[in-house]
Design an enzyme around this catalytic site. Sequence first.
Site, PDB file in Angstrom:
ATOM      1  N   ASP A   1      31.104 -37.530 -37.968  1.00  0.00           N
ATOM      2  CA  ASP A   1      29.730 -37.837 -37.583  1.00  0.00           C
ATOM      3  C   ASP A   1      29.444 -39.329 -37.706  1.00  0.00           C
ATOM      4  O   ASP A   1      28.430 -39.751 -38.279  1.00  0.00           O
ATOM      5  CB  ASP A   1      28.733 -37.029 -38.414  1.00  0.00           C
TER       6      ASP A   1
ATOM      7  N   HIS B   1      25.613 -37.865 -34.213  1.00  0.00           N
ATOM      8  CA  HIS B   1      24.607 -36.926 -33.708  1.00  0.00           C
ATOM      9  C   HIS B   1      23.342 -37.629 -33.235  1.00  0.00           C
ATOM     10  O   HIS B   1      22.543 -37.044 -32.489  1.00  0.00           O
ATOM     11  CB  HIS B   1      24.271 -35.873 -34.777  1.00  0.00           C
TER      12      HIS B   1
ATOM     13  N   SER C   1      19.769 -41.001 -41.015  1.00  0.00           N
ATOM     14  CA  SER C   1      21.049 -40.775 -40.344  1.00  0.00           C
ATOM     15  C   SER C   1      21.615 -42.099 -39.850  1.00  0.00           C
ATOM     16  O   SER C   1      20.929 -42.852 -39.153  1.00  0.00           O
ATOM     17  CB  SER C   1      20.867 -39.820 -39.163  1.00  0.00           C
TER      18      SER C   1
END
Length: 404
Positions: A168, A138, A246
């Site tokens: 992801d 993402h 992330s």
Amino acid sequence: MKSSVKIIKRGKNEVLTEVQAGQDERAGAQSTREMVKTVKGWIAELHRRRQDEELATSAFRKMRVTLPLIVLFILCVGTESNCQQLRDAFRKVEQAVVIVRTEQKGLAPFPQQGMVSLNGLGSGVLISNDGKVLTATHLVQAADRTLVEFSSGELIPAHVTGSAFSADVAVLQLERNPVNVVAATLGDSDKVDVGDQIFVVGAPYGLSHTLTAGHVSGRHTLDKGSDNTTAVEFLQTDAAINSGNSGSPLFNLDGEVMGIVSNIMSRSGGSEGLAFAATSNTARRLLLEQKPFWSGIEGLLVDGDLARALNLPQPAGVLVQRVAEGSIAWRWGIQAGKLRANVEGEEFILGGDIILRVNGVPVEQSGSYDEIYASIGRLKPGDNLVISVFRQGQVVKLSIPTTQ
């Protein structure tokens, strides 16, 4: 005249001793002296036993104090050893952890008009000496430009070579190798279990090379969409994870990468001890052991009432939100949306293409990204990649050779 002497000792084993001088007043002096001598002996024995008991009690009390000190010392030694192991592991992998910076064009936030440049920031880890970096999908999926920053401050451009939506996780390829940086080892996540200690290194809120430590709290496997798709597994951890983490690597205490941080579950928006990371084995199977693919499309699955409102000819499709410059979707001519909308509190962009199927594999409500990617992986050089989109009320087929 009756006379008697009683010596009574009460202890663990109660003893009652009674000595009687006899009832005859004519008892001789010799008998009296012997009796007194015997009584004195009993009294001396009584004092000796009391002293022994006091010594034993004192020793026991000292032992009660000493034992906790010994245990505490052992615990301190164990904690120090564990801390040293964590420090050594961090120093071993620190240089391999990177900041991933992205740039992309997108719609200006309401009420502004037109397009603006949007910057993103996350984390990643160098896993090979030929310049492969793992990060979160993402973060880079629709990026027009990606830069990887190392701890020395060195900035190296990179491009996405593969991404997996269900896990992801994505892989970047550096345009050149960094100077004097040793890659981290991608470990075997099957060897880590619930309760094992781990640590995460990343850039929460842009604070580079921040270490947070915790444990593996759980393991979760997503249901496979079909026999052609790869099982996706996540590790749950209580290590603090925040915005900017992330793509951060999750390490064991040997400094091996066990996972790549994906997301958190939070009501406050910050860390609440519920974070998830795609396992290293999932990343390996999806991106390293089979042909990777990157479409460059950031999309939103639409189904139900919204699909009917958009007049889709099938129950579900992927509404294109953004397309990365230079990606295969950009070369296909896939069109992104240009109208910001809000439906029932959810914001998205309308007006772009809606993907219906790829290589004959339809987009389904349950999500079929991995099955679509598997069909792309089966293509041979020279085969055409065919994609069907819903554009301005019509179904349009686009085709591009895989050699491009």
